[in-house]
Motif scaffolding. Structure first.
Motif, PDB file in Angstrom:
ATOM      1  N   ILE A  87      38.903  49.171  40.403  1.00 18.22           N
ATOM      2  CA  ILE A  87      39.346  48.451  39.207  1.00 18.22           C
ATOM      3  C   ILE A  87      39.653  46.997  39.542  1.00 18.22           C
ATOM      4  O   ILE A  87      39.387  46.089  38.751  1.00 18.22           O
ATOM      5  CB  ILE A  87      40.588  49.148  38.611  1.00 18.22           C
ATOM      6  CG1 ILE A  87      40.211  50.527  38.070  1.00 18.22           C
ATOM      7  CG2 ILE A  87      41.236  48.306  37.517  1.00 18.22           C
ATOM      8  CD1 ILE A  87      41.380  51.355  37.565  1.00 18.22           C
ATOM      9  N   ASP A  88      40.180  46.768  40.747  1.00 14.70           N
ATOM     10  CA  ASP A  88      40.587  45.408  41.131  1.00 14.70           C
ATOM     11  C   ASP A  88      39.409  44.497  41.443  1.00 14.70           C
ATOM     12  O   ASP A  88      39.569  43.276  41.487  1.00 14.70           O
ATOM     13  CB  ASP A  88      41.517  45.477  42.349  1.00 14.70           C
ATOM     14  CG  ASP A  88      42.856  46.115  42.023  1.00 14.70           C
ATOM     15  OD1 ASP A  88      43.201  46.170  40.824  1.00 14.70           O
ATOM     16  OD2 ASP A  88      43.541  46.578  42.950  1.00 14.70           O
ATOM     17  N   THR A  90      35.903  43.066  40.228  1.00 17.63           N
ATOM     18  CA  THR A  90      35.141  42.950  38.986  1.00 17.63           C
ATOM     19  C   THR A  90      33.716  42.516  39.286  1.00 17.63           C
ATOM     20  O   THR A  90      33.423  41.314  39.384  1.00 17.63           O
ATOM     21  CB  THR A  90      35.807  41.946  38.027  1.00 17.63           C
ATOM     22  OG1 THR A  90      37.176  42.288  37.868  1.00 17.63           O
ATOM     23  CG2 THR A  90      35.120  41.956  36.675  1.00 17.63           C
ATOM     24  N   GLU A 119      39.943  49.682  31.814  1.00 13.63           N
ATOM     25  CA  GLU A 119      39.264  48.608  32.541  1.00 13.63           C
ATOM     26  C   GLU A 119      37.821  48.443  32.087  1.00 13.63           C
ATOM     27  O   GLU A 119      37.330  47.316  31.920  1.00 13.63           O
ATOM     28  CB  GLU A 119      39.303  48.898  34.051  1.00 13.63           C
ATOM     29  CG  GLU A 119      38.540  47.925  34.915  1.00 13.63           C
ATOM     30  CD  GLU A 119      39.059  46.497  34.830  1.00 13.63           C
ATOM     31  OE1 GLU A 119      38.277  45.569  35.100  1.00 13.63           O
ATOM     32  OE2 GLU A 119      40.249  46.308  34.484  1.00 13.63           O
ATOM     33  N   THR A 122      36.752  46.142  29.330  1.00 19.00           N
ATOM     34  CA  THR A 122      36.728  44.693  29.570  1.00 19.00           C
ATOM     35  C   THR A 122      35.470  44.251  30.324  1.00 19.00           C
ATOM     36  O   THR A 122      35.236  43.055  30.470  1.00 19.00           O
ATOM     37  CB  THR A 122      37.955  44.268  30.394  1.00 19.00           C
ATOM     38  OG1 THR A 122      37.832  44.769  31.746  1.00 19.00           O
ATOM     39  CG2 THR A 122      39.234  44.811  29.784  1.00 19.00           C
ATOM     40  N   ARG A 123      34.686  45.187  30.809  1.00 22.91           N
ATOM     41  CA  ARG A 123      33.517  44.858  31.627  1.00 22.91           C
ATOM     42  C   ARG A 123      32.290  44.627  30.739  1.00 22.91           C
ATOM     43  O   ARG A 123      32.071  45.326  29.746  1.00 22.91           O
ATOM     44  CB  ARG A 123      33.217  45.976  32.621  1.00 22.91           C
ATOM     45  CG  ARG A 123      34.388  46.336  33.570  1.00 22.91           C
ATOM     46  CD  ARG A 123      34.541  45.345  34.677  1.00 22.91           C
ATOM     47  NE  ARG A 123      35.626  45.700  35.601  1.00 22.91           N
ATOM     48  CZ  ARG A 123      35.429  46.217  36.818  1.00 22.91           C
ATOM     49  NH1 ARG A 123      34.200  46.453  37.265  1.00 22.91           N
ATOM     50  NH2 ARG A 123      36.469  46.493  37.591  1.00 22.91           N
TER      51      ARG A 123
END
Length: 585
Positions: A87-88, A90, A119, A122-123
């Motif tokens: 998750i951290d 991107t 998460e 947001t991708r």
């Protein structure tokens, strides 16, 4: 480990050629290799490679796997940290991995699934068309089963199709020689018809490939997977247990409510009768005059049925190897002259059993060849210092260090409880509402009524009282469990399952299958995960393996029925030298 089945007619997944690396630097050799593997999966023409890769990542962080050096809580924390690391970061690689994780993460990781889902919203990385639709995959067509006449194991072939049209055929191998656990499983980027055609091309006369009931297949593989989870050390192959998260997801796409076929338990009288039939047959008549041979066929029938699949007439090249190279040398305490006749007995028992079961001639030839191959190994083992040491250990059950007694005591709440254990039947007593908050009375009462009803129909008053005590203690210790929105029926089934598991009441040799118990509550499938918070409320490790003599512990003798306590008392007396000791093996 014994050899696996000699003929595996299904195709194996092929390793893909590595494409040129992207011009991107990632710190750390392991991280670099991981991201390159994810890129290869993204660039592949089909989904299988990426799915198997992510499944393997999650399998390495599975808190359910039994191991003395792994705390389930520590493993769960490591899994959370691992997923959070994706998750951290991107980028397209982590987006792809997270998209698969959202589908493959198990029910006990609901918080992680929610975090991944948040998460991913947001991708915006472009992904292969199939990847965002993975969760909508469906089983299309029949589930097929490959069966051998000697039943070393069965292959289940499950056809999946993604909404974007990609086929994904899953093959799961359940090994009966290892107690019926999963030993191999993988996904093939090929339609079902192509896989079946390849299997038929290599099909042996001793093998049958046919459609099977999908719900039953789910039940069988689910049971086999749970057995694998509780086995230590883990049985490993090139694909297993790395493919476990993927297989567990595939099983959710099959219809629920099926039941695995029950193993038949052969009674001593039936085994004795079978031995009589053997000696009366043309295969065993000559051996029947040898006094040293008397009783050994019955013992061999019992060994092969108890340890390699439940059928005393099932003899294959593999379980002959297991018998000669493992079971007889380490478990049978009889004079050397009796052990000497075992290979010749097998040469007569195998064709006798195969004639009874209608086994193909080639399978008989292979099993007899296995006797020839492993007879030298067998004779070396039964005449070795190793055997003497093993037999001495089996005879000396005094347990001077107290390790086995401590394990036994843990089932009932300590050494003092073990020393004072009795086998008085549990009384018919009312439910204890003391200490249970008023706001959960309705939910607890509904579960209580269901438990009482099932105990009346399938069990007895002792089990009813044990369930009442268990439910009352859980409700008082952690009432929050009963404030959650969840199925009352599955909650009550989890109570009954936990109590019956501790009392060694359910199972193929106890007259009541776990599936039958759960279905009595109007639900189906496994309730082991639903039972986990109940057990934790009582301070019980929900991931614990069964004790060395069967059953699981609840840490309290007053939750055990009299028959279970009597069995534990017998074990206690044998370990302390107050019992009659071991018998012939």
């Amino acid at each position: 480990m014994p050899k696996s089945r000699r003929n595996r007619p299904h195709p194996r997944p092929q390793r893909r050629r590595e494409p040129a690396h992207l011009n991107r630097q990632i710190s750390g050799t392991e991280e670099q290799a991981l991201f390159e593997s994810i890129r290869r999966g993204l660039r592949a023409d089909a989904p299988g490679e990426l799915l198997m890769l992510v499944s393997g990542m999650l399998a390495l962080h599975d808190p359910r796997v039994v191991a003395p050096d792994r705390s389930p809580d520590d493993v769960a924390a490591a899994r959370a940290s691992f997923v959070t690391s994706f998750i951290d970061l991107t980028d397209a690689e982590t987006t792809a991995a997270l998209t698969v994780m959202r589908v493959l993460l198990p029910d006990d990781a609901a918080d992680l699934v929610a975090a991944v889902d948040t998460e991913l919203r947001t991708r915006r990385h472009p992904m292969p068309a199939w990847l965002p639709t993975l969760a909508q995959a469906r089983v299309v067509g029949d589930v097929w089963k490959l069966v051998e006449d000697t039943r070393d194991g069965d292959d289940y072939v499950i056809p999946l199709v993604l909404p974007t049209g990609e086929p994904l055929t899953t093959v799961v191998y359940v090994d009966h020689n290892m107690g019926g656990l999963v030993k191999d499983a993988f996904a093939l980027d090929a339609p079902l018809d192509d896989v079946l055609d390849a299997m038929r091309t290599n099909l042996a006369p001793s093998q049958t490939l046919a459609p099977t009931d999908a719900a039953e297949a789910r039940a069988v593989v689910d049971d086999a997977n749970r057995l694998s989870l509780s086995t230590y050390p883990q049985v490993e192959s090139e694909t297993w247990p790395l493919s476990r998260p993927f297989v567990e997801w595939v099983l959710t796409l099959l219809p629920d409510g099926g039941r695995a076929p029950e193993l038949r338990e052969w009674t001593p009288a039936e085994l004795e009768s079978l031995e009589g039939e053997f000696f009366a047959s043309s295969f065993g008549q000559e051996l029947g005059s040898d006094a040293t041979a008397r009783g050994m066929p019955r013992l061999l029938f019992e060994l092969v049925s108890s340890y390699t699949g439940g059928d005393p007439l099932r003899w294959s090249a593999v379980n002959v190897e297991i018998l000669l190279a493992q079971l007889v040398p380490s478990r049978v305490m009889v004079p050397d002259d009796v052990l000497a006749v075992v290979p010749d007995l097998l040469r007569a028992i195998i064709p006798f059993a195969h004639a009874r079961r209608g086994v193909a001639a080639q399978s008989t030839v292979e099993a007899l060849e296995s006797v020839d191959e492993f007879e030298p190994v067998y004779r070396e083992l039964v005449g070795s210092e190793y055997r003497s040491e093993v037999l001495a250990a089996l005879r000396d059950l005094a347990d001077p260090e107290g390790v086995l007694l401590d394990e036994l005591a843990a089932l009932v709440g300590g050494r003092e409880a073990l020393d004072t254990l009795d086998d008085e039947p549990l009384p018919d007593e009312p439910f204890a509402w003391d200490g249970i908050p008023d706001d959960v009375h309705e939910r607890v009462g509904e579960m209580l009524a269901l438990c009482d009803d099932v105990a009346d129909r399938l069990l007895d008053v002792e089990h009813q009282t044990a369930m009442r005590r268990f439910l009352a203690r859980v409700a008082a210790a952690d009432p929050a469990i009963f404030r959650r929105r969840a199925s009352v029926e599955r909650g009550a089934a989890a109570v009954a399952w936990a109590v019956c598991r501790a009392n060694d009441t359910v199972g193929p040799y106890h007259g009541l299958e776990a599936g039958e118990l759960i279905e009595a509550f109007g639900t189906g499938g496994s309730v082991s995960q639903r039972a986990q918070p109940l057990l934790k409320a009582l301070g019980v490790n929900p991931y614990a393996a069964p004790s060395w003599r069967g059953g699981y512990g609840l840490g309290s003798a007053d939750l055990l029925v009299s028959e279970r306590r009597r069995a534990l008392m017998d074990e206690r007396d044998m370990l302390t030298g107050e019992g009659e000791g071991v018998d012939d093996w």
